[in-house]
Design a protein around this motif. Structure first.
Motif, PDB file in Angstrom:
ATOM      1  N   PHE A 108       0.888  -1.153   0.034  1.00 42.55           N
ATOM      2  CA  PHE A 108       0.005   0.134  -0.082  1.00 42.55           C
ATOM      3  C   PHE A 108       0.845   1.356  -0.166  1.00 42.55           C
ATOM      4  CE2 PHE A 108       1.176   0.449   4.615  1.00 42.55           C
ATOM      5  CZ  PHE A 108       1.054  -1.015   4.867  1.00 42.55           C
ATOM      6  N   GLN A 109       0.214   2.213  -0.375  1.00 40.67           N
ATOM      7  CA  GLN A 109       0.983   3.626  -0.215  1.00 40.67           C
ATOM      8  C   GLN A 109      -0.110   4.392   0.716  1.00 40.67           C
ATOM      9  OE1 GLN A 109       2.653   5.134  -3.834  1.00 40.67           O
ATOM     10  NE2 GLN A 109       3.195   3.069  -4.727  1.00 40.67           N
ATOM     11  N   CYS A 110      -0.903   5.122  -0.242  1.00 45.88           N
ATOM     12  CA  CYS A 110      -1.843   6.122   0.775  1.00 45.88           C
ATOM     13  C   CYS A 110      -2.576   5.137   1.719  1.00 45.88           C
ATOM     14  CB  CYS A 110      -2.618   6.929   0.007  1.00 45.88           C
ATOM     15  SG  CYS A 110      -4.036   5.993  -0.903  1.00 45.88           S
ATOM     16  N   GLY A 111      -2.969   3.810   1.344  1.00 46.04           N
ATOM     17  CA  GLY A 111      -3.573   3.053   2.335  1.00 46.04           C
ATOM     18  C   GLY A 111      -5.188   3.236   2.112  1.00 46.04           C
ATOM     19  N   TYR A 112      -5.749   4.175   1.087  1.00 51.74           N
ATOM     20  CA  TYR A 112      -7.246   4.384   1.100  1.00 51.74           C
ATOM     21  C   TYR A 112      -7.964   2.968   0.630  1.00 51.74           C
ATOM     22  CZ  TYR A 112     -11.515   6.694   0.971  1.00 51.74           C
ATOM     23  OH  TYR A 112     -12.716   7.126   1.134  1.00 51.74           O
ATOM     24  N   CYS A 113      -7.148   2.310  -0.394  1.00 45.01           N
ATOM     25  CA  CYS A 113      -8.037   1.058  -0.975  1.00 45.01           C
ATOM     26  C   CYS A 113      -7.727  -0.095  -0.146  1.00 45.01           C
ATOM     27  CB  CYS A 113      -7.295   0.917  -2.272  1.00 45.01           C
ATOM     28  SG  CYS A 113      -5.602   0.122  -2.540  1.00 45.01           S
ATOM     29  N   THR A 114      -6.827   0.130   0.843  1.00 46.63           N
ATOM     30  CA  THR A 114      -6.287  -1.363   1.666  1.00 46.63           C
ATOM     31  C   THR A 114      -7.188  -2.009   2.423  1.00 46.63           C
ATOM     32  OG1 THR A 114      -4.379  -0.060   1.795  1.00 46.63           O
ATOM     33  CG2 THR A 114      -4.496  -2.076   2.943  1.00 46.63           C
ATOM     34  N   CYS A 145      -6.313   0.391  -7.091  1.00 42.79           N
ATOM     35  CA  CYS A 145      -5.454   1.071  -6.375  1.00 42.79           C
ATOM     36  C   CYS A 145      -4.871   2.192  -7.242  1.00 42.79           C
ATOM     37  CB  CYS A 145      -4.521   0.060  -6.088  1.00 42.79           C
ATOM     38  SG  CYS A 145      -3.163   0.937  -4.821  1.00 42.79           S
ATOM     39  N   ARG A 146      -5.308   3.480  -6.902  1.00 39.00           N
ATOM     40  CA  ARG A 146      -4.717   4.611  -7.363  1.00 39.00           C
ATOM     41  C   ARG A 146      -3.135   5.026  -7.529  1.00 39.00           C
ATOM     42  NH1 ARG A 146      -8.832   9.872  -6.592  1.00 39.00           N
ATOM     43  NH2 ARG A 146      -9.434   9.428  -8.811  1.00 39.00           N
ATOM     44  N   CYS A 147      -2.633   4.314  -6.254  1.00 38.04           N
ATOM     45  CA  CYS A 147      -1.316   4.391  -6.118  1.00 38.04           C
ATOM     46  C   CYS A 147      -0.665   3.362  -6.789  1.00 38.04           C
ATOM     47  CB  CYS A 147      -0.775   4.342  -4.670  1.00 38.04           C
ATOM     48  SG  CYS A 147      -1.725   5.502  -3.538  1.00 38.04           S
TER      49      CYS A 147
HETATM   50 FE1  FES Z   1      -3.311   4.253  -2.552  1.00 36.48          FE
HETATM   51 FE2  FES Z   1      -4.176   1.970  -3.219  1.00 36.48          FE
HETATM   52  S1  FES Z   1      -2.558   2.298  -1.636  1.00 36.48           S
HETATM   53  S2  FES Z   1      -5.139   3.915  -3.445  1.00 36.48           S
END
Ligand code: FES
Ligand code: FES
Length: 174
Positions: A108-114, A145-147
């Motif tokens: 994950f990066q931003c974690g929003y989709c996690t 996952c946008r990241c």
């Molecule tokens: Fe950022 Fe998936 S970790 S949208």
């Protein structure tokens, strides 16, 4: 962001749900989605709202063990259901193997989709169809996952699938 607003009392309908092992008897408006119920009155904000139209998978939860988009489900249609959200998958001191694998693989990066990715991955293993990396990628394609952490997400799922083997997948999914 929750769009939940308190509905007029004369529109409310009773619904009973078991969420993360806890029984809830609730009165909800007929148009309230499971996602808005979770993120609003129940304050279970681990489940994320992305598109709110069934296209991103950020809101994925397990309903009677099956992965589903909470934004597409009306709460009143789920009377008697058992629902697991990311809050019920594991805890800080007792992570689910899939949560640990996401950490280990930096999935994950931003974690929003996690949270949705993890719930979907747990459901995927329970389905028993993920026998190759290609199948994992295909069967996780509803979770965007946008990241662009897709490679690491697939690594994490592959590890858990391999770690537990086919016979143990049911256990890993519970
Ligand atoms: Fe950022 Fe998936 S970790 S949208
Ligand atoms: Fe439900 Fe995007 S918020 S699928």
């Amino acid at each position: 962001m929750s769009h939940f607003t308190t509905p007029p009392a004369d529109t409310l309908c009773p619904v009973s749900l078991t969420i993360n092992g806890k029984f809830h008897s609730l009165d909800v408006a007929p148009w309230t989605t499971l996602l808005d119920l979770l993120r609003g009155p129940l304050d279970l904000t681990g489940t994320k709202k992305g598109c709110d139209h069934g296209q991103c998978g950020a809101c994925t939860v397990l309903i009677d063990g099956e992965r589903m988009n909470a934004c597409l489900k009306l709460a009143i249609s789920l009377d008697g259901s058992e629902i697991a959200t990311i809050e019920g998958i594991g805890t800080l001191g007792d992570l689910h193997p899939m949560q640990q694998a996401f950490i280990d693989h930096d999935a994950f990066q931003c974690g929003y989709c996690t949270p949705g990715q993890i719930c979907s991955a747990v459901g995927l293993l329970k389905e028993g169809h993920a026998h190759s990396r290609e199948q994992i990628r295909e069967l996780m394609s509803g979770n965007l996952c946008r990241c662009g952490a897709y490679t690491n997400i697939a690594d994490a799922i592959e590890e858990v699938a391999g770690l537990y083997g086919r016979q143990g997948l049911q256990e890993a999914a519970e």
